[in-house]
Write a protein that holds these residues in place. Structure first.
Motif, PDB file in Angstrom:
ATOM      1  N   THR A   1      -8.575  -6.236  -8.111  1.00 26.65           N
ATOM      2  CA  THR A   1      -7.842  -5.752  -9.293  1.00 26.65           C
ATOM      3  C   THR A   1      -8.745  -5.191 -10.382  1.00 26.65           C
ATOM      4  OG1 THR A   1      -7.970  -8.023 -10.069  1.00 26.65           O
ATOM      5  CG2 THR A   1      -5.925  -7.355  -8.943  1.00 26.65           C
TER       6      THR A   1
ATOM      7  N   ARG B   1       2.185   2.195  -3.653  1.00 26.66           N
ATOM      8  CA  ARG B   1       1.168   2.898  -4.414  1.00 26.66           C
ATOM      9  C   ARG B   1       1.297   2.794  -5.931  1.00 26.66           C
ATOM     10  NH1 ARG B   1      -3.525   3.407  -2.189  1.00 26.66           N
ATOM     11  NH2 ARG B   1      -3.125   3.351  -0.033  1.00 26.66           N
TER      12      ARG B   1
ATOM     13  N   ARG C   1       0.839  -1.211   0.000  1.00 25.70           N
ATOM     14  CA  ARG C   1       0.000   0.000   0.000  1.00 25.70           C
ATOM     15  C   ARG C   1       0.871   1.257   0.000  1.00 25.70           C
ATOM     16  NH1 ARG C   1      -5.047  -1.668   3.930  1.00 25.70           N
ATOM     17  NH2 ARG C   1      -6.727  -1.334   2.397  1.00 25.70           N
TER      18      ARG C   1
ATOM     19  N   ASN D   1      -3.817   1.278  -5.372  1.00 26.82           N
ATOM     20  CA  ASN D   1      -2.538   1.300  -6.087  1.00 26.82           C
ATOM     21  C   ASN D   1      -2.810   1.374  -7.586  1.00 26.82           C
ATOM     22  OD1 ASN D   1      -1.522   0.618  -3.532  1.00 26.82           O
ATOM     23  ND2 ASN D   1       0.109  -0.636  -4.421  1.00 26.82           N
TER      24      ASN D   1
ATOM     25  N   GLU E   1      -5.995  -2.537  -6.439  1.00 31.80           N
ATOM     26  CA  GLU E   1      -4.954  -2.037  -7.349  1.00 31.80           C
ATOM     27  C   GLU E   1      -5.543  -2.003  -8.752  1.00 31.80           C
ATOM     28  OE1 GLU E   1      -0.545  -3.740  -8.257  1.00 31.80           O
ATOM     29  OE2 GLU E   1      -2.255  -4.871  -9.085  1.00 31.80           O
TER      30      GLU E   1
END
Ligand code: JFZ
Length: 467
Positions: A280, A54, A51, A331, A295
């Protein structure tokens, strides 16, 4: 009030704080192994670093670069199967230079790299003991995965391996996608001869993944391609447990399980039942979520693999996409597709460097921060760390910026990060008004810092977005 009562009250409040802390810890302790492995939790140390990082580089590469078509998906479509499966016999990226790739990621401000070690086309980018359809059998004659992983370690970046669960080439994986069939989405539509052998195929995956973990000591494994019927929820949870058994300090994305590709996080009623440590979202910025780690993966151009003259995103779009993502507490895994000779295109290198130049000045407002307290809008996103809130202003909507502000929290100082230029603020009980200069310091994103009289993460996320 006697000392005894005060003492008891103090003990109670300490107890409350401790209780609260454990609850939040438990709540943040993500499932990891899914319902089949209730005690196999996400490695929070690795997640914390993930995290804080990033921003990472995604790399989609393989022999398909010889045709400039999309990796995996162009097989038996734009590139006939016979041709596609023999491209490796011409693949000779003599200009591949791992140190250069890592340097390009570093100057872009990226903290980790994820490489497609084996995509849907089944080709292995390393010298695999378990496959002859690999780099060792190309004119180049050796792998590139370990080289890149070692270089990442040398230059202080984390390394992750992308690995496709489905394999449209492998004889043991059911023929779900061929020239005549498109994603045959149920077994009965496939002749017995083409149904492969999933038991043997899963063992093949485990052998290769063990090989890759020993070869690269990865920080994360980025699975993909689990949406087809041969892959199941049970297989996903079993593989997660197997891999964490091999290496505990590692993250595994949600696509190891029947990750609900393309499905918005909030639509998953029971994410904890699924294996995986982070979500994701693909080719879109995920919604604000400071509970479930996520992310976004996105292409700097259109295609994942290299395509001559592919349409590239502008400097503004690239930087604001990164900030919209971190402002949502996620991210960004930003993708490049290297060319057939092993080099990354100069225009992509230049665009990435522009992102790095912005981060050189404003990185404090990105790395190690959490999203909020203000939800992202199309002209403002916010991040925070310690006793600072960072307002990322994409455009000036007027002479003053008025924001709701938490009661009882005092803003001691306000200034633009770039050059610490002070700004006038007026704070009353529930809001703050910031006087903005006629021209913002940066026309893509100007970071305004609010220094508080207490830690910023004590401030609740402000749901209203009309600012
Ligand atoms: C997948 C891959 O197919 C693609 O080649 C690339 O590797 C990307 C990172 O991931 O792309 C997907 C995955 C899921 C969906 C669409 C594209 N989906 O569920 O709609």
């Amino acid at each position: 009030m006697t000392m005894k009562i005060i003492d008891r009250l103090r003990k109670q409040s300490l107890l409350m704080v401790a209780l609260l802390a454990t609850i939040t810890m438990a709540k943040a302790q993500l499932s990891g192994g899914g319902e089949a492995n209730p005690d196999l939790l996400t490695n929070m140390e690795v997640l914390k670093e993930f995290r804080e990082n990033r921003f990472g580089m995604f790399i989609h590469w393989g022999p398909v670069a010889l045709r400039g078509e999309e990796i995996g998906w162009s097989r038996s479509r734009q590139v006939p199967e016979e041709d596609y499966d023999n491209l490796y016999k011409e693949f000779n990226p003599i200009l591949f230079n791992a140190a250069e790739w890592v340097q390009i990621a570093k100057q872009a401000g990226m903290k980790y790299i994820v490489l497609t070690t084996r995509h849907h086309d089944g080709f292995s980018l390393w010298d695999s003991e378990y496959s002859d359809y690999d780099m060792a059998n190309t004119p180049y004659g050796k792998g590139v995965v370990k080289e890149l992983a070692d270089e990442c370690k040398k230059q202080g970046l984390d390394f992750g391996i992308y690995y496709s669960i489905l394999d449209w080439w492998h004889p043991d994986y059911p023929k779900t996608r061929t020239a005549t069939y498109y994603e045959r989405d149920s077994p009965e539509k496939i002749p017995m001869a083409d149904r492969g052998n999933m038991v043997r195929y899963v063992q093949y995956m485990k052998n290769q993944l063990k090989e890759l973990i020993e070869l690269t000591d990865p920080s994360m494994i980025w699975f993909d391609g689990g949406w087809e019927w041969p892959w199941t929820h049970e297989l996903g949870m079993d593989l997660y447990a197997y891999l964490r058994g091999l290496k505990d300090d590692m993250l595994i994305n949600n696509r190891i399980d029947k990750a609900l590709h393309g499905v918005r996080i909030k639509e998953i009623s029971n994410p904890e039942d699924y294996a995986g440590d982070y979500q994701t979202p693909e080719q879109r910025i995920g919604e604000f979520n400071n509970d479930i780690p996520w992310e976004t993966c996105m292409t700097i151009a259109d295609q994942w693999a290299w395509k001559p003259n592919d349409k590239m995103k502008s400097k503004k779009e690239c930087i604001q996409t990164l900030l919209q993502t971190v402002g949502g507490d996620g991210n960004l895994l930003f993708n490049v597709g290297p060319m057939l000779d092993g080099r990354i295109e100069q225009r992509q290198i230049d665009r990435l460097k522009e992102m790095g130049d912005w981060l050189k000045v404003n990185g404090e407002a990105v790395y190690g921060t959490r999203g909020g307290p203000y939800l992202p809008t199309d002209h403002l996103v916010s991040t925070h760390k310690d006793n600072k809130i960072y307002l990322h202003l994409f455009k000036r909507e007027g002479a003053n910026l008025s924001l709701p502000f938490a009661k009882g929290t005092k803003i001691n100082k306000a200034y633009f990060l770039d050059g610490e230029i002070p700004v006038q603020i007026e704070q009353d009980k529930e809001s703050v008004t910031i006087s903005l200069p006629t021209g913002l310091p940066d026309d893509i994103a100007s970071v305004l810092v609010l220094e508080l009289n207490k830690p910023a993460n004590d401030i609740n996320i402000i749901k209203r977005v009309n600012y």
